[in-house]
Design a protein around this motif. Structure first.
Motif, PDB file in Angstrom:
ATOM      1  N   VAL A   1       4.794  47.362 -30.562  1.00  0.00           N
ATOM      2  CA  VAL A   1       4.184  48.645 -30.204  1.00  0.00           C
ATOM      3  C   VAL A   1       4.492  49.695 -31.272  1.00  0.00           C
ATOM      4  O   VAL A   1       3.619  50.459 -31.701  1.00  0.00           O
ATOM      5  CB  VAL A   1       4.680  49.108 -28.825  1.00  0.00           C
ATOM      6  CG1 VAL A   1       4.213  50.537 -28.541  1.00  0.00           C
ATOM      7  CG2 VAL A   1       4.188  48.165 -27.738  1.00  0.00           C
ATOM      8  N   CYS A   2       5.757  49.742 -31.703  1.00  0.00           N
ATOM      9  CA  CYS A   2       6.149  50.715 -32.737  1.00  0.00           C
ATOM     10  C   CYS A   2       5.411  50.455 -34.049  1.00  0.00           C
ATOM     11  O   CYS A   2       4.970  51.400 -34.724  1.00  0.00           O
ATOM     12  CB  CYS A   2       7.651  50.653 -32.957  1.00  0.00           C
ATOM     13  SG  CYS A   2       8.636  51.286 -31.585  1.00  0.00           S
TER      14      CYS A   2
ATOM     15  N   THR B   1      11.237  50.685 -35.771  1.00  0.00           N
ATOM     16  CA  THR B   1      10.904  49.301 -36.129  1.00  0.00           C
ATOM     17  C   THR B   1      12.021  48.662 -36.948  1.00  0.00           C
ATOM     18  O   THR B   1      12.409  47.513 -36.702  1.00  0.00           O
ATOM     19  CB  THR B   1       9.590  49.275 -36.939  1.00  0.00           C
ATOM     20  OG1 THR B   1       8.548  49.863 -36.163  1.00  0.00           O
ATOM     21  CG2 THR B   1       9.200  47.850 -37.300  1.00  0.00           C
TER      22      THR B   1
ATOM     23  N   THR C   1       1.716  51.587 -33.685  1.00  0.00           N
ATOM     24  CA  THR C   1       1.606  53.054 -33.649  1.00  0.00           C
ATOM     25  C   THR C   1       1.865  53.644 -35.026  1.00  0.00           C
ATOM     26  O   THR C   1       1.150  54.544 -35.485  1.00  0.00           O
ATOM     27  CB  THR C   1       2.589  53.646 -32.634  1.00  0.00           C
ATOM     28  OG1 THR C   1       2.395  53.009 -31.366  1.00  0.00           O
ATOM     29  CG2 THR C   1       2.381  55.142 -32.493  1.00  0.00           C
TER      30      THR C   1
ATOM     31  N   LEU D   1       8.433  42.805 -28.365  1.00  0.00           N
ATOM     32  CA  LEU D   1       7.327  43.573 -27.785  1.00  0.00           C
ATOM     33  C   LEU D   1       7.413  45.045 -28.169  1.00  0.00           C
ATOM     34  O   LEU D   1       6.423  45.661 -28.583  1.00  0.00           O
ATOM     35  CB  LEU D   1       7.337  43.426 -26.263  1.00  0.00           C
ATOM     36  CG  LEU D   1       6.951  42.042 -25.718  1.00  0.00           C
ATOM     37  CD1 LEU D   1       7.165  41.962 -24.212  1.00  0.00           C
ATOM     38  CD2 LEU D   1       5.498  41.724 -26.064  1.00  0.00           C
ATOM     39  N   VAL D   2       8.619  45.629 -28.046  1.00  0.00           N
ATOM     40  CA  VAL D   2       8.789  47.041 -28.391  1.00  0.00           C
ATOM     41  C   VAL D   2       8.531  47.252 -29.883  1.00  0.00           C
ATOM     42  O   VAL D   2       7.885  48.228 -30.295  1.00  0.00           O
ATOM     43  CB  VAL D   2      10.196  47.521 -28.008  1.00  0.00           C
ATOM     44  CG1 VAL D   2      10.407  48.965 -28.462  1.00  0.00           C
ATOM     45  CG2 VAL D   2      10.410  47.407 -26.511  1.00  0.00           C
TER      46      VAL D   2
END
Length: 589
Positions: free
Chosen positions: A72-73, A29, A76, A68-69
């Protein structure tokens, strides 16, 4: 402060893999955050200044993909951190409750229930919040600063060195703030515990408060404790007020310096505009977590103060030595006291107590208030240990019996009858959960409780209110006696357990107990001598010593302390009989 987390490491160490994986996503991140300044630099230098319009769509798409990535990180990482904190708190909460259940009676004589509840709820939650959020927030701040400074050095070393002047000032301020906040947050936790203790105590004794019309006094007492809690919070707020304006001012001064110097470098041609835009965006990425540094440290300091209070419970030692506990098996009921002495507060409350109670015998124990009656019987199930001499059960020192095995075979009924907020059946069968209804009914019949239970709408399935509220004192005592009888103990101890019932009911209970007792050894502590007059032997205590022993009539004939107690109890009754007899005779004439 780190000692608190080191000593509590056994609770979070098994779940550290979750934290390491969470840190991995946190690093991803933080790195993805650097994509924004880099792409902004490319848009300014190549699209806006270089007029390469065809690169705008790919660069904008790259920003969207990075977002977007990164999302998600972030999700999580947050999920794993929450699981890490929740599992740590789960194990810690279980261990705290286990510890509390194994601590000796002495501990509960010295601590308030409300304070314990505060530790198990507010303090534990503060600790959980730090493990679920605080650790990752601090690591994220560190990574953001390190990665941002690294990228700044690639953009312009001069601006990076200029910014490095500001960061140590912010760090030193934050450390100083944390040192001053630690004691304040510990005070907040302590005052909250006292506040909760007062509320819990008043609610439990609300009938006493109302009966003496002391509502105003209790309200004033609550107001004082609430004021102490409020004052502690205000001290924390004042520290925030004194530190955070300085932190924000220092951060903004850094931004102004970068704008002035960076603007001059761009104007003079020593720096690209895109590099300055990227540099400023990196500063804003750093400013937000830096502005939250106080909040993160606040979370850490609160968790540390809470952890100290939790460790106070975990560090509490059981004062009963279990190194000799080897004996297990059935108890026959032979109880021997051999030159037993007990000290409390450095003074003897029992001195040189010696007697033997054989299986099936009933031993009465009487004496004036404070003579040591309850302390004496508490030695049999080992609620406390002797200081001198020994107590033996079936010829074996009680310190050699496994406590659980011994206590399962000792039925103990306290004067203050406590009932759980469940059904009457569950309360009576508490010591033997697999008991059949017939066994529960038989015990209730001996305790003279079956009659009033059967009259209730739901009988044995009637729900009891908190601490047995809804039942009279005598009814609660009878239920408690029935509860002690269901496991069929080899030793039965009634510590003034019929003080709230009338003499007629008390006599009926004694008769049924005598018929049921069989081989059980029974100890009767009573204020009313009527309850012990049928005992095989009566021990009269005074000042922690046995001053008389014998059967009821023998003790009366001796004219000692037992006779004095008897005369005090029955003088008024005899006077009433003398008054009543002439009146009855006159009525007959």
């Amino acid at each position: 402060m780190t000692g608190v987390y080191r000593r509590l490491s056994r609770f979070y160490r098994p779940y550290l893999p979750l934290l390491w994986v969470s840190f991995g996503f946190l690093i991803c991140t933080a790195l993805l955050q650097l994509a924004y300044p880099y792409l902004l630099k490319a848009i300014v230098n190549r699209v806006i200044l270089g007029h390469q319009e065809k690169l705008l769509l790919p660069l904008a798409s790259a920003i969207l993909a990075a977002s977007l990535v990164k999302g998600v990180c972030t999700f999580t990482q947050a999920y794993l951190a929450q699981v890490f904190g929740a599992r740590t708190a789960f194990d810690l909460r279980n261990e705290l409750y286990r510890t509390l259940n194994h601590l000796p009676f002495r501990y509960y004589d010295e601590i308030h229930t409300g304070d314990l509840m505060s530790r198990l709820t507010a303090d534990l939650d503060a600790f959980r919040m730090f493990f679920a959020f605080g650790i990752n927030n601090l690591i994220n701040l560190f990574l953001t600063i390190v990665f941002s400074i690294g990228m700044m050095l690639t953009l312009d070393v001069r601006l990076a060195l200029l910014l490095s002047i500001v960061i140590p000032v912010l760090a030193a301020t934050a450390i100083r703030f944390d040192k001053r906040m630690g004691p304040v947050f510990l005070t907040i936790r302590q005052t909250l515990g006292k506040l909760n203790s007062g509320v819990q105590e008043t609610l439990m004794g609300v009938r006493t408060v109302k009966s003496f019309a002391r509502e105003a006094h209790e309200i004033d007492k609550f107001r004082q404790r609430n004021q102490a809690y409020y004052d502690a919070n205000i001290r924390a707020t004042r520290l925030w007020r004194s530190f955070f304006p300085f932190i924000e001012l220092t951060g903004n001064l850094g931004v102004v310096l970068i704008l002035l110097v960076g603007g001059w470098l761009v104007i003079s041609g020593h720096m690209n505009l895109g590099d300055l835009v990227a540099f400023l965006s990196l500063i804003w990425y750093m400013i937000w977590p830096m502005s939250q540094l106080g909040f993160f440290l606040n979370n850490w300091t609160q968790a540390t103060a809470a952890g100290q209070r939790l460790l106070e419970i975990l560090d509490e030692q059981d004062d009963l030595d279990d190194s000799r506990e080897q004996r297990d098996g059935p108890v026959q009921g032979l109880v021997e006291f051999r030159n037993v002495s007990v000290k409390l507060g450095g003074e003897y409350v029992l001195k040189d107590i010696t007697f033997t109670a054989r299986p099936g015998q009933t031993i009465g124990i009487v004496g004036l208030t404070g003579s040591g009656k309850s302390t004496l019987v508490s030695l049999i199930p080992r609620f406390r240990d002797v200081d001198e001499g020994e107590v033996r059960v079936d010829g074996v020192d009680v310190r050699e019996w496994k406590r659980e095995s011994l206590r399962r075979q000792v039925g103990f009924v306290f004067q203050e009858a406590f009932l759980f907020s469940t059904t009457l059946f569950a309360n009576i069968a508490y010591g033997r959960p697999d008991a059949e209804l017939q066994a529960v009914q038989e015990a209730a019949e001996i305790a003279d409780a079956d009659e009033f239970i059967e009259r209730l709408p739901d009988g044995y399935l009637t729900l009891v209110g908190e601490r047995g509220l809804g039942l009279s004192g005598g009814q609660r005592q009878r239920v408690s006696i029935a509860r002690a009888l269901v496991p069929e103990p080899s030793i039965l101890i009634l510590d003034d357990a019929t003080s709230a019932v009338d003499m007629e009911t008390e006599e009926a209970i004694q008769r049924r107990l005598a018929a049921r007792a069989g081989s059980a050894t029974t100890f009767l502590i009573a204020q009313r001598l009527n309850a012990v007059k049928g005992a095989d032997e009566i021990l009269v205590l005074d000042g922690g010593r046995i001053v008389e022993r014998g059967r009821h009539q023998e003790l009366l004939d001796r004219g000692g302390l037992y006779r004095q107690i008897y005369d005090m109890q029955f003088r008024d009754l005899e006077a009433l009989r003398h008054i009543a007899d002439p009146c009855m005779a006159e009525g007959e004439r």
